[in-house]
Write a protein that holds these residues in place. Structure first.
Motif, short mmCIF file in Angstrom:
data_model
loop_
_atom_site.label_atom_id
_atom_site.label_comp_id
_atom_site.label_asym_id
_atom_site.label_seq_id
_atom_site.Cartn_x
_atom_site.Cartn_y
_atom_site.Cartn_z
N GLU A 59 3.41 9.28 -10.41
CA GLU A 59 2.61 9.31 -11.64
C GLU A 59 1.88 10.63 -11.85
O GLU A 59 1.75 11.10 -12.97
CB GLU A 59 1.59 8.17 -11.64
CG GLU A 59 2.20 6.80 -11.81
CD GLU A 59 1.21 5.67 -11.58
OE1 GLU A 59 0.05 5.93 -11.20
OE2 GLU A 59 1.61 4.52 -11.79
N VAL A 60 1.41 11.23 -10.76
CA VAL A 60 0.64 12.48 -10.88
C VAL A 60 1.50 13.72 -10.68
O VAL A 60 0.98 14.84 -10.68
CB VAL A 60 -0.58 12.50 -9.92
CG1 VAL A 60 -1.52 11.34 -10.23
CG2 VAL A 60 -0.16 12.50 -8.47
N GLY B 85 2.46 0.32 -13.22
CA GLY B 85 1.85 1.49 -12.62
C GLY B 85 0.69 1.13 -11.70
O GLY B 85 0.34 -0.03 -11.53
N THR B 86 0.11 2.16 -11.12
CA THR B 86 -0.95 1.95 -10.12
C THR B 86 -2.34 2.20 -10.66
O THR B 86 -3.30 2.01 -9.95
CB THR B 86 -0.74 2.87 -8.91
OG1 THR B 86 -0.85 4.24 -9.35
CG2 THR B 86 0.60 2.65 -8.26
N LYS B 87 -2.46 2.63 -11.89
CA LYS B 87 -3.78 2.94 -12.44
C LYS B 87 -4.60 1.67 -12.56
O LYS B 87 -4.17 0.66 -13.08
CB LYS B 87 -3.64 3.61 -13.79
CG LYS B 87 -2.93 4.93 -13.67
CD LYS B 87 -2.75 5.57 -15.01
CE LYS B 87 -2.07 6.91 -14.80
NZ LYS B 87 -1.04 7.19 -15.72
N LYS B 88 -5.80 1.75 -12.05
CA LYS B 88 -6.72 0.61 -12.11
C LYS B 88 -7.38 0.60 -13.50
O LYS B 88 -7.79 1.63 -14.02
CB LYS B 88 -7.81 0.73 -11.05
CG LYS B 88 -7.27 0.91 -9.65
CD LYS B 88 -6.60 -0.34 -9.16
CE LYS B 88 -6.23 -0.17 -7.70
NZ LYS B 88 -4.92 -0.57 -7.38
N GLU C 237 2.30 1.62 -3.45
CA GLU C 237 1.28 2.12 -4.36
C GLU C 237 1.10 3.63 -4.19
O GLU C 237 1.03 4.38 -5.18
CB GLU C 237 -0.05 1.40 -4.14
CG GLU C 237 -1.13 1.84 -5.09
CD GLU C 237 -2.41 1.05 -4.94
OE1 GLU C 237 -3.14 0.94 -5.93
OE2 GLU C 237 -2.69 0.53 -3.83
N ALA C 238 1.06 4.11 -2.95
CA ALA C 238 0.90 5.54 -2.69
C ALA C 238 2.10 6.32 -3.23
O ALA C 238 1.93 7.39 -3.84
CB ALA C 238 0.72 5.79 -1.20
N ASP D 266 0.83 -1.21 0.00
CA ASP D 266 0.00 0.00 0.00
C ASP D 266 0.87 1.25 0.00
O ASP D 266 0.56 2.23 -0.69
CB ASP D 266 -0.95 0.02 1.20
CG ASP D 266 -2.09 -0.99 1.07
OD1 ASP D 266 -2.39 -1.41 -0.06
OD2 ASP D 266 -2.66 -1.36 2.12
N LEU E 123 4.18 5.41 -5.70
CA LEU E 123 4.14 5.39 -7.16
C LEU E 123 3.07 6.31 -7.71
O LEU E 123 3.28 6.98 -8.73
CB LEU E 123 3.92 3.95 -7.66
CG LEU E 123 5.06 2.98 -7.39
CD1 LEU E 123 4.66 1.58 -7.80
CD2 LEU E 123 6.34 3.42 -8.08
N HIS E 124 1.92 6.37 -7.04
CA HIS E 124 0.85 7.26 -7.47
C HIS E 124 1.32 8.72 -7.41
O HIS E 124 1.05 9.50 -8.32
CB HIS E 124 -0.41 7.05 -6.63
CG HIS E 124 -1.55 7.89 -7.06
ND1 HIS E 124 -2.23 7.67 -8.24
CD2 HIS E 124 -2.12 8.98 -6.50
CE1 HIS E 124 -3.17 8.59 -8.39
NE2 HIS E 124 -3.12 9.39 -7.34
N LEU E 125 2.03 9.08 -6.35
CA LEU E 125 2.57 10.44 -6.25
C LEU E 125 3.51 10.75 -7.42
O LEU E 125 3.49 11.86 -7.97
CB LEU E 125 3.31 10.63 -4.93
CG LEU E 125 2.46 10.91 -3.70
CD1 LEU E 125 3.33 10.94 -2.46
CD2 LEU E 125 1.72 12.24 -3.85
#
Length: 83
Positions: A22-23, A77-80, A15-16, A12, A18-20
Motif C-alpha cells: 500500500e505504501v 486493505g490494512t488501513k484502520k 497485514e505487514a 500479522d 499488504l501495508h508494504l
C-alpha cells in the motif's frame, strides 16, 4: 514470481506485507491490485500482487489459515478506520 521460502504464516505477517504494498515499500511499479489465489499446478494458496494488466508482479505463498481468514484484509486493505 513466487518465492517458496517466503511463506506468510500469520495474519500479522499478511497485514505487514499488504501495508508494504500500500505504501510502495517494495519498489514495485504499476501495482493495481492484490488478490488471494490458488496455484493451478500444486493447489497452494498465495497472495498475488497484480499490475495494470492483471499480471503477477509478486506473490507470496500463504498458509491455509491466512488464506481463509485474510480475505477481508486483502479485499479492504490494512488501513484502520477511525470513527
Amino acid at each position: 514470481m513466487i518465492n517458496d521460502n517466503d511463506v506468510i504464516e500469520t495474519l500479522d505477517e499478511l497485514e505487514a506485507f499488504l501495508h508494504l504494498i500500500e505504501v510502495g515499500g517494495l519498489g514495485l511499479n504499476n501495482v493495481s491490485g492484490v488478490a488471494l489465489a490458488t496455484n493451478n499446478s500444486n493447489g497452494r494458496p498465495f497472495v498475488a500482487v497484480l499490475d495494470d494488466n492483471q499480471q503477477l508482479v509478486l506473490g507470496r505463498y500463504v498458509t491455509t489459515e491466512v488464506f481463509e481468514n485474510g480475505k477481508d484484509m486483502v479485499r479492504y486493505g490494512t488501513k484502520k478506520h477511525i470513527n
